[in-house]
Each structure stands twice: as C-alpha cells, then as structure tokens.
Design a protein around this motif. Structure first.
Motif, short mmCIF file in Angstrom:
data_model
loop_
_atom_site.label_atom_id
_atom_site.label_comp_id
_atom_site.label_asym_id
_atom_site.label_seq_id
_atom_site.Cartn_x
_atom_site.Cartn_y
_atom_site.Cartn_z
N PHE A 1 0.84 -1.20 0.00
CA PHE A 1 0.00 0.00 0.00
C PHE A 1 0.87 1.25 0.00
CE2 PHE A 1 -2.58 3.29 2.03
CZ PHE A 1 -3.74 3.20 1.28
N TYR A 2 1.87 1.28 0.87
CA TYR A 2 2.77 2.43 0.94
C TYR A 2 3.53 2.59 -0.38
CZ TYR A 2 6.67 5.39 2.16
OH TYR A 2 7.59 6.40 2.16
N LEU A 3 4.05 1.51 -0.90
CA LEU A 3 4.80 1.53 -2.15
C LEU A 3 3.95 2.07 -3.30
CD1 LEU A 3 7.46 0.61 -3.57
CD2 LEU A 3 6.28 -1.55 -4.01
N LEU A 4 2.75 1.58 -3.38
CA LEU A 4 1.82 1.98 -4.44
C LEU A 4 1.52 3.47 -4.40
CD1 LEU A 4 -0.22 0.82 -6.59
CD2 LEU A 4 -1.83 0.64 -4.72
N PHE A 5 1.09 3.95 -3.25
CA PHE A 5 0.65 5.34 -3.19
C PHE A 5 1.77 6.35 -3.02
CE2 PHE A 5 -3.19 3.02 -2.73
CZ PHE A 5 -3.93 3.65 -3.71
N SER A 6 2.87 5.95 -2.43
CA SER A 6 3.99 6.90 -2.36
C SER A 6 4.54 7.15 -3.76
CB SER A 6 5.08 6.39 -1.42
OG SER A 6 5.66 5.21 -1.91
N ASN A 7 4.58 6.12 -4.60
CA ASN A 7 5.05 6.31 -5.97
C ASN A 7 4.07 7.10 -6.81
OD1 ASN A 7 7.71 4.96 -6.79
ND2 ASN A 7 6.78 3.49 -5.38
N LEU A 8 2.79 6.78 -6.73
CA LEU A 8 1.79 7.54 -7.49
C LEU A 8 1.76 9.00 -7.07
CD1 LEU A 8 -1.28 5.15 -7.78
CD2 LEU A 8 0.21 5.93 -9.61
N PHE A 9 1.74 9.24 -5.76
CA PHE A 9 1.64 10.62 -5.27
C PHE A 9 2.91 11.41 -5.59
CE2 PHE A 9 1.67 13.99 -2.10
CZ PHE A 9 0.44 14.55 -2.35
N SER A 10 4.08 10.81 -5.37
CA SER A 10 5.31 11.56 -5.64
C SER A 10 5.46 11.85 -7.13
CB SER A 10 6.54 10.80 -5.12
OG SER A 10 6.76 9.62 -5.83
#
Length: 110
Positions: A4-13
């Motif tokens: 979850f962290y990997l997914l959204f940290s990459n999309l958001f950044s």
C-alpha cells in the motif's frame, strides 16, 4: 514497508513531481462493499500526451525485470499485481489525468 505504501507513495510523488508549477493534485476515495477505490488526479506535464502516458504504462505492466528508468511505474504495477488490484487511467480535454486504483478489501494490503 508494504505494498500500500509503495503503491501510493510512488503515485503521489510522481503526481507532484511531474505536475506543472502551481497546479493541484487531488486525492479521493470511496469505500465500496468489496473494494476501496482511490483516485489521484493531476495535470499532465506540457511535454507529455495522454497517449504517451498510456503507452509507457502498458510497457511497464508487461516487464518481467527491473527497469533502469521509470522505476516508480514498474513498482506500482508489481504492487497492484501482488494485492490483486487494478488501475485505470482517465484523461479529460484540459490535460488532467486521474489514476483510479481499485483494491480488493479481502486481501492484506498493509
């Protein structure tokens, strides 16, 4: 750190990094009976077309090995595969892009 962290940290950044200055990045979510829908919207960079973004996404969806460039796209796809999720990319005529991520609720996405 989990998928979850990997997914959204990459999309958001990526949304923040590649949006034009002073543009807006939006995040919304809807909890349905069997999935969570998260939507992340931003403005495409001036030098990127909707078609170019879709071609790049499809290329990384099919990769088996770690790429040298655009690692974030690859990591997002692999995290989606592990949690049984999917993503849709939608565009409007003003150059806005919305990434809709569907995550099943029965899987562990911590």
């Amino acid at each position: 750190r989990g998928d979850f962290y990997l997914l959204f940290s990459n999309l958001f950044s990526n949304a923040v990094k590649f949006s034009p200055p002073k543009s807006t990045v939006t995040l919304s979510w809807i909890l349905e009976r069997d999935y969570l829908l998260l939507a992340l919207g931003n403005t495409l960079p001036e030098n990127t077309s909707a078609r170019e973004l879709l071609v790049k996404w499809e290329r990384f969806r099919k990769m088996k090995e770690l790429p040298e460039k655009n690692l974030g796209i690859y990591l997002v796809e692999k995290a989606l595969q592990r949690v049984g999720g999917k993503m849709e990319i939608n565009f409007d005529s003003q150059g806005e892009v919305v990434f809709q991520v569907f995550l099943p609720l029965e899987k562990d996405i911590s």
